[in-house]
Motif scaffolding. Structure first.
Motif, PDB file in Angstrom:
ATOM      1  N   GLY A 363       0.812  -1.221   0.000  1.00 26.65           N
ATOM      2  CA  GLY A 363       0.000   0.000   0.000  1.00 26.65           C
ATOM      3  C   GLY A 363       0.839   1.261   0.000  1.00 26.65           C
ATOM      4  N   TRP A 364       1.941   1.250   0.744  1.00 29.54           N
ATOM      5  CA  TRP A 364       2.835   2.420   0.762  1.00 29.54           C
ATOM      6  C   TRP A 364       3.443   2.625  -0.620  1.00 29.54           C
ATOM      7  CZ3 TRP A 364       7.657   4.076  -0.344  1.00 29.54           C
ATOM      8  CH2 TRP A 364       8.089   5.274   0.242  1.00 29.54           C
ATOM      9  N   LYS A 365       3.823   1.509  -1.260  1.00 21.86           N
ATOM     10  CA  LYS A 365       4.401   1.604  -2.601  1.00 21.86           C
ATOM     11  C   LYS A 365       3.380   2.158  -3.604  1.00 21.86           C
ATOM     12  CE  LYS A 365       7.523  -2.346  -1.935  1.00 21.86           C
ATOM     13  NZ  LYS A 365       7.845  -3.721  -2.404  1.00 21.86           N
ATOM     14  N   TYR A 366       2.122   1.687  -3.484  1.00 25.65           N
ATOM     15  CA  TYR A 366       1.093   2.209  -4.382  1.00 25.65           C
ATOM     16  C   TYR A 366       1.052   3.735  -4.308  1.00 25.65           C
ATOM     17  CZ  TYR A 366      -0.897  -2.580  -4.268  1.00 25.65           C
ATOM     18  OH  TYR A 366      -1.105  -3.922  -4.339  1.00 25.65           O
ATOM     19  N   SER A 367       0.967   4.235  -3.079  1.00 22.24           N
ATOM     20  CA  SER A 367       0.854   5.683  -2.883  1.00 22.24           C
ATOM     21  C   SER A 367       2.090   6.418  -3.389  1.00 22.24           C
ATOM     22  CB  SER A 367       0.632   5.991  -1.395  1.00 22.24           C
ATOM     23  OG  SER A 367      -0.587   5.459  -0.952  1.00 22.24           O
ATOM     24  N   ASN A 368       3.255   5.837  -3.143  1.00 28.75           N
ATOM     25  CA  ASN A 368       4.499   6.486  -3.548  1.00 28.75           C
ATOM     26  C   ASN A 368       4.602   6.598  -5.063  1.00 28.75           C
ATOM     27  OD1 ASN A 368       7.223   7.520  -3.063  1.00 28.75           O
ATOM     28  ND2 ASN A 368       7.937   5.566  -3.874  1.00 28.75           N
ATOM     29  N   TRP A 369       4.280   5.511  -5.777  1.00 22.99           N
ATOM     30  CA  TRP A 369       4.377   5.540  -7.236  1.00 22.99           C
ATOM     31  C   TRP A 369       3.243   6.350  -7.852  1.00 22.99           C
ATOM     32  CZ3 TRP A 369       8.723   4.386  -9.602  1.00 22.99           C
ATOM     33  CH2 TRP A 369       9.643   3.542  -8.964  1.00 22.99           C
ATOM     34  N   GLU A 370       2.106   6.393  -7.193  1.00 22.46           N
ATOM     35  CA  GLU A 370       1.034   7.281  -7.651  1.00 22.46           C
ATOM     36  C   GLU A 370       1.467   8.733  -7.535  1.00 22.46           C
ATOM     37  OE1 GLU A 370      -2.307   6.166  -5.275  1.00 22.46           O
ATOM     38  OE2 GLU A 370      -2.997   4.640  -6.672  1.00 22.46           O
ATOM     39  N   MET A 371       2.111   9.064  -6.418  1.00 20.93           N
ATOM     40  CA  MET A 371       2.617  10.421  -6.219  1.00 20.93           C
ATOM     41  C   MET A 371       3.611  10.790  -7.318  1.00 20.93           C
ATOM     42  SD  MET A 371       2.766  13.065  -3.907  1.00 20.93           S
ATOM     43  CE  MET A 371       2.776  12.570  -2.198  1.00 20.93           C
ATOM     44  N   LYS A 372       4.418   9.839  -7.753  1.00 21.06           N
ATOM     45  CA  LYS A 372       5.423  10.088  -8.787  1.00 21.06           C
ATOM     46  C   LYS A 372       4.826  10.099 -10.188  1.00 21.06           C
ATOM     47  CE  LYS A 372       9.498   8.163  -8.238  1.00 21.06           C
ATOM     48  NZ  LYS A 372      10.631   7.251  -7.926  1.00 21.06           N
ATOM     49  N   GLY A 373       3.566   9.642 -10.305  1.00 17.26           N
ATOM     50  CA  GLY A 373       2.854   9.795 -11.573  1.00 17.26           C
ATOM     51  C   GLY A 373       3.050   8.700 -12.592  1.00 17.26           C
ATOM     52  N   VAL A 374       3.620   7.545 -12.196  1.00 19.23           N
ATOM     53  CA  VAL A 374       3.857   6.471 -13.167  1.00 19.23           C
ATOM     54  C   VAL A 374       2.529   6.053 -13.809  1.00 19.23           C
ATOM     55  CG1 VAL A 374       4.609   4.077 -13.435  1.00 19.23           C
ATOM     56  CG2 VAL A 374       5.940   5.658 -12.042  1.00 19.23           C
ATOM     57  N   PRO A 375       2.462   6.013 -15.143  1.00 19.66           N
ATOM     58  CA  PRO A 375       1.180   5.826 -15.834  1.00 19.66           C
ATOM     59  C   PRO A 375       0.455   4.518 -15.532  1.00 19.66           C
ATOM     60  CG  PRO A 375       2.842   6.661 -17.345  1.00 19.66           C
ATOM     61  CD  PRO A 375       3.562   6.322 -16.085  1.00 19.66           C
TER      62      PRO A 375
END
Length: 514
Positions: A363-375
């Motif tokens: 879950g933390w990874k999901y949020s982190n990569w969402e924050m970075k904008g990965v498509p």
């Protein structure tokens, strides 16, 4: 596998196997997620998004460190544009950063336009320089003394040079990462031709490349048009631009410019050639540029309350693969499947990475990569391993889909194309919803207060534009012309200028701007 809604999860203390006897140390990360919403405090929201691996603030106001996440975007655009201008026989070069005062001040209108922004070197060690040296705000006056040296006859034309460099523009208020900074990266093309027709043709060719950068790469809709006499490049004949619009703030952004300089600089710097009949003629010149401002426009256009949303074409990581192991699951098998997935995507030319860090929860990874904008995110858990499938999650709209691993590459390619197209279409619809056609001054003021992109009939008089600026000046800035679009709506006979009441000559976009 389904993930959380973007909030930081409690991080599992267990090791990769999920059943280890010894608890692992887990990184204590704070501040994951944005503290403000885009619609509630746009300025703070933008600052927070930029600080998440795009830039770092420097100890000199208005200067920013471009981190690899943003630099990769610039490099992708650079690769496209550099290849395209080389097809046009433009060659790259590099000129010095410093400008002598005599050269800088040679073109009166030009230096008046840039004078407040010029930074000067006045000391060497503790000693004052006998003559201060300027740092380039742009390179017309740096380059053109040498054009007069290199251009002698008609066979020396056209001369087409471009440089990728930095420039410094010092005096301004309200610095904003990417949008308004004291130093920024750009390309600047400077070309010389024997005829105005050749120069005019190139102006539009370059402008079309700028449109493609915004619309095809950054998924940002723009309008191509002509700048007003008040807003054109100082010392130039005319200026064309691509203009973007930020619905949240109701402000236009000059995305890139392509100028026809006419023969003014040729006259000042004695850039003449001998034609085929032996006559001495002045050259016709253009200059054109786009900068790292493009990245700021992209962030403003697409970002949401979870952070960045990157168009696939410019994302340095297009797909992130995240393992989702449960207790007693075959963790190593899941990790191997993630690695194999990345390998398959990478071999197909897709920019993909796996996140196998075992000291963060999925879950933390999901949020982190969402924050970075990965498509696109791919999740692989025990059920996916068992069913020989993966789950994809789109960043642009959150849609989830389970797909067989056998058709993974084809499906991901298709998804990335759909994401790119959807991001552009969503942005276009938002922009179009902000366009308001007006006919009167009262309608203009009403639309301006509603943060609209205003399309108005105008008499095309400089004094009228100056008057509009003066009458709308306030804390949020004055309204001005953005551009007169090349694609002009029909202007019925007898239509009057919204501001002066005189006969209108054209439709022009107006608004506040960055």
């Amino acid at each position: 596998m389904a993930g959380p809604s973007g909030k930081k999860e409690k991080v599992d203390k267990a090791g990769p196997s999920g059943g280890g006897k010894k608890k692992k140390d887990v990184k204590k990360e704070t501040g994951l997620g944005l503290s403000v919403k885009k619609d509630e405090n746009f300025g703070e929201w933008y600052s927070e998004v930029c600080k998440h691996e795009m830039i770092e603030y420097y100890d000199i106001s208005g200067c920013y460190i471009l981190r690899p996440w943003s630099m990769a975007i610039w490099e992708i655009m650079q690769t496209f544009f550099d290849a395209e201008i080389k097809k046009m026989k433009v060659k790259n070069c590099y000129f010095p950063l410093f400008v002598s005062p005599g050269v800088l001040e040679k073109e009166k209108d030009h230096i008046e336009g840039f004078a407040p922004e010029v930074a000067w070197v006045t000391k060497s060690g503790k000693s004052d320089l006998e003559v201060p040296i300027a740092i380039r705000p742009t390179s017309e006056t740096v380059m053109y003394p040498y054009y007069s040296k290199w251009i002698r006859g008609h066979r020396d034309l056209p001369l087409k040079l471009n440089q990728w460099c930095n420039v410094v523009r010092w005096e301004f208020s309200n610095p904003t990462p990417f949008i308004r900074s004291r130093e920024f990266l750009w390309q600047e093309g400077h070309t010389a031709f024997a005829t105005k027709e050749e120069a005019d043709e190139e102006v539009l060719q370059i402008l079309e490349l700028y449109r493609r950068i915004y619309e095809e790469y950054l998924a940002v809709p723009v309008v191509k048009g002509m700048k007003s006499e008040n807003e054109k490049f100082a010392g130039g004949l005319y200026t064309t631009s691509v203009e973007a619009f930020i619905p949240n703030t109701g402000r236009g952004v000059q995305g890139a410019t392509s100028h026809c300089l006419g023969q003014n600089f040729a006259k000042m710097f004695e850039i003449r050639y001998e034609d085929e009949e032996g006559k001495r003629e002045m050259v016709w010149q253009n200059s054109w540029a786009y900068s790292t401002r493009t990245i700021g426009v992209m962030i403003m256009t697409h970002g949401d309350d979870k952070g960045l949303i990157l168009p696939p074409k410019v994302a340095s990581v297009q797909v992130v693969v995240i393992p989702v192991p449960y207790k007693d699951a075959n963790t190593q098998g899941i990790f191997d499947a993630c690695t194999a997935t990345v390998s398959a995507l990478s071999e197909a030319g897709i920019r993909a990475e796996e996140d196998l860090r075992d000291n963060y929860s999925p879950g933390w990874k999901y949020s982190n990569w969402e924050m970075k904008g990965v498509p696109l995110r791919i999740e692989i858990g025990p059920r996916d391993l068992e069913n020989d499938q993966v789950r994809t999650v789109r960043r642009d709209n959150g849609v989830k889909e389970d797909i067989p691993r056998g058709s993974l590459v084809e499906h991901v390619k298709e998804l990335l194309e759909k994401i790119q197209q959807n991001m552009y279409e969503v942005a276009r619809q938002k922009r179009e919803a902000c366009v308001q056609e007006i006919r009167t001054w009262d309608e203009f003021i009403s639309a301006l207060n509603q943060k609209k992109l205003i399309l108005a009939p105008w008499c095309d008089e400089e004094e009228v534009e100056r008057d509009v600026k003066a009458r709308t000046k306030g804390e949020t800035g004055a309204a001005k012309t953005l551009c007169s679009p090349f694609e002009q709506p029909e202007l019925p006979e007898g239509t009057l200028c919204f501001a002066s009441g005189k006969p209108a000559k054209k439709w022009t976009y107006w608004g506040r701007s960055y």
